[in-house]
Design a protein around this motif. Structure first.
Motif, mmCIF file in Angstrom:
data_model
loop_
_atom_site.group_PDB
_atom_site.id
_atom_site.type_symbol
_atom_site.label_atom_id
_atom_site.label_comp_id
_atom_site.label_asym_id
_atom_site.label_seq_id
_atom_site.Cartn_x
_atom_site.Cartn_y
_atom_site.Cartn_z
ATOM 1 N N HIS A 137 30.912 24.044 47.959
ATOM 2 C CA HIS A 137 31.358 25.619 47.827
ATOM 3 C C HIS A 137 32.034 25.492 46.516
ATOM 4 C CE1 HIS A 137 32.421 29.483 48.367
ATOM 5 N NE2 HIS A 137 33.875 29.134 48.477
ATOM 6 N N PRO A 145 34.837 38.707 50.641
ATOM 7 C CA PRO A 145 36.092 38.878 49.786
ATOM 8 C C PRO A 145 35.817 39.612 48.602
ATOM 9 C CG PRO A 145 35.079 36.670 49.635
ATOM 10 C CD PRO A 145 34.349 37.457 50.510
ATOM 11 N N GLY A 199 38.524 35.496 46.914
ATOM 12 C CA GLY A 199 37.954 34.441 48.085
ATOM 13 C C GLY A 199 38.962 34.328 49.249
ATOM 14 N N THR A 218 38.105 29.528 52.436
ATOM 15 C CA THR A 218 36.923 28.730 51.747
ATOM 16 C C THR A 218 37.217 28.246 50.373
ATOM 17 O OG1 THR A 218 35.606 30.181 53.173
ATOM 18 C CG2 THR A 218 34.461 28.211 52.365
ATOM 19 N N THR A 219 37.715 29.253 49.558
ATOM 20 C CA THR A 219 37.621 29.031 48.269
ATOM 21 C C THR A 219 39.055 28.693 47.695
ATOM 22 O OG1 THR A 219 36.110 30.967 48.085
ATOM 23 C CG2 THR A 219 36.840 30.262 45.957
ATOM 24 N N HIS A 245 43.555 36.644 46.740
ATOM 25 C CA HIS A 245 43.122 35.466 48.140
ATOM 26 C C HIS A 245 43.446 36.472 49.390
ATOM 27 C CE1 HIS A 245 40.960 31.868 47.275
ATOM 28 N NE2 HIS A 245 41.681 31.790 46.301
#
Lengths: 68, 375
Positions: free
Chosen positions: A33, B63, B139, B142-143, B168
């Motif tokens: 990712h 997001p 994000g 996950t980011t 976020h």
């Protein structure tokens, strides 16, 4: 924190940060990712989706007494 | 490609569809949280394989879609500042602000660049020491590890001309907001698989217990979603409310510990406003004290700006599962990907974009006529 490696996306090779998968080795499959590998793919678990389905079908055959 | 193609096998999909029909005895409404799952469902027609009693509603797991309007306005302001190189993921560029978007800043001569990874923005900062390089850090969980690493590396290497505009958001507080709403129809969740790859799924156990809802951590391929739905409906039919893991090939109960560690080091939990929903306590991340020097809002003095939202866009209702995209009066007429009213029509994970792209049947008669006359 700065471990990088080459990841093959069906023929396209990209440089990916491997800091978050310290146990990953060459040949492993990883989930990527935004340029980071965030998990290795567990090959054993990966087959369970199909085992589960097969077990359900077998159960259904027993219950219905016929092939679905 | 291995670990992808097998999960798109139509026969296996039909097998799951049959199994689901065998066990479903009552109507159930499930919500899939992640926009990536919404897209897979609409693209592969997974919802058309489900028995009529099972309804899937779409959650706020996009997001880009939940980034508040004021943050888009702040991004536009920073990107329009001379001497700034503004870096972002691609789909943020067309999210509508009040009158403009980031792409129009680029069109007017602003240095706005699409990057694949936040580390690319740090590299740009290193190679352009006379520019202020700002990264739009949008994000879910996950980011966050990637964004944390970018700040951590910039701090370690002394890249002082780098900063981040942080937006976020965290998934469990949004799920709780949806569940605690009196209008909520959600009886079970398909939890976002990649968020759980990072965070694990222990945080969902108290939610499942408190609201008595099954929560199944689910992947993104059609078979993953079908198996996730099956497991969720099975729990509902049996009166259970547990957290289960369908996506076990990528998700472990504790998640990715080194990733969580760096996120905790670089970020702290704060309240955040979700576009279309409002402020949710403890639902976002901001830079922690030792890294505040990298906060673009502080660096550019824009922390206090607020903006009012135009009212026609209904994406908030869509993202809480209260309305389907094609039920919005503006869908396909006043709101299309070419001229979006809101972020859900722009983002690659937006529910409205998914419906528009894969299901063009519900376009309104006016816009169909306009197309026929070659407008």
């Amino acid at each position: 924190m700065f471990r990088c490696g080459k990841v093959d996306f069906a023929g396209v090779i990209k440089r990916v940060n491997l800091s978050y998968v310290p146990d990953a080795r060459v040949g492993d499959f990883v989930l990527v990712h935004v340029g980071f590998a965030i998990s290795t793919v567990d090959e054993v678990e990966a087959t369970r989706v199909f085992e589960y389905l097969r077990r359900m079908d077998e159960l259904a055959e027993l219950e219905e007494g016929e092939t679905p | 490609m291995k670990f992808i193609d097998e999960y798109r096998d139509p026969e296996a999909a039909a097998g799951y569809a049959r199994a689901l029909r065998r066990i479903t005895t009552r109507p159930w409404t499930l919500m899939e949280v992640c926009g990536g799952q919404t897209h897979a469902i609409v693209k592969f027609g997974v919802d058309e394989l489900l028995p009529p009693e099972v309804t899937l509603v779409h959650g706020p797991g996009c997001p880009v879609c939940v980034t508040p309007l004021e943050l888009i306005e702040k991004a536009i302001e920073v990107a329009s500042t001379p001497g700034v190189i503004f870096c972002s993921f691609g789909d943020m560029l067309r999210v509508p602000g009040r009158t403009h978007d980031l792409l129009s800043v680029k069109a007017r001569g602003g240095d706005v660049r699409i990057v694949y990874s936040p580390l690319d923005a740090v590299t740009i900062a290193r190679t352009h020491p006379n520019s202020e390089v700002v990264f739009f850090a949008v994000g879910f969980e996950t980011t966050a590890p990637a964004n944390a690493m970018a700040v951590y590396q910039a701090a370690r290497a002394g890249v002082t001309n780098f900063s981040m505009l942080v937006s976020h958001v965290l998934v469990p507080p949004a799920m709780e907001t949806i569940l605690s709403s009196p209008e909520s129809r959600v009886q079970g969740f398909l939890a976002a698989g990649h968020v759980c790859t990072v965070m694990g799924y222990t945080e969902y156990e108290p939610l499942a217990a408190k609201y008595h809802v099954p929560i199944v951590v689910t992947g993104f391929e059609p078979l993953d979603i079908l198996q996730g739905v099956y497991m969720c409906v099975k729990q509902l039919e049996e009166g259970r409310a547990e957290v289960e893991n369908q996506y076990a090939r990528a998700v472990r109960r504790d998640g990715n510990l080194p990733a969580q560690q760096l996120v905790r080091e670089v970020f702290r939990i704060v309240p955040r406003k979700w576009r279309g929903i409002g402020e949710i306590p403890q639902s976002g991340l901001a830079l922690a004290e030792p890294y505040k020097a990298f906060d673009a809002e502080l660096r550019f003095g824009i922390a206090d700006h607020t903006v009012d939202e135009p009212t026609e866009c209904r994406s908030g209702q869509v993202m809480q599962g209260l309305m389907k995209p094609h039920e919005c009066p503006a869908f396909g007429s006043r709101c299309t990907p070419e001229h979006p009213l809101g972020a859900t029509m722009v983002s690659s994970e937006g529910a409205c974009a998914a419906y528009y792209r894969y299901r063009r049947l519900e376009r309104s008669p006016e816009s169909a006529k306009a197309v026929a006359h070659g407008n």
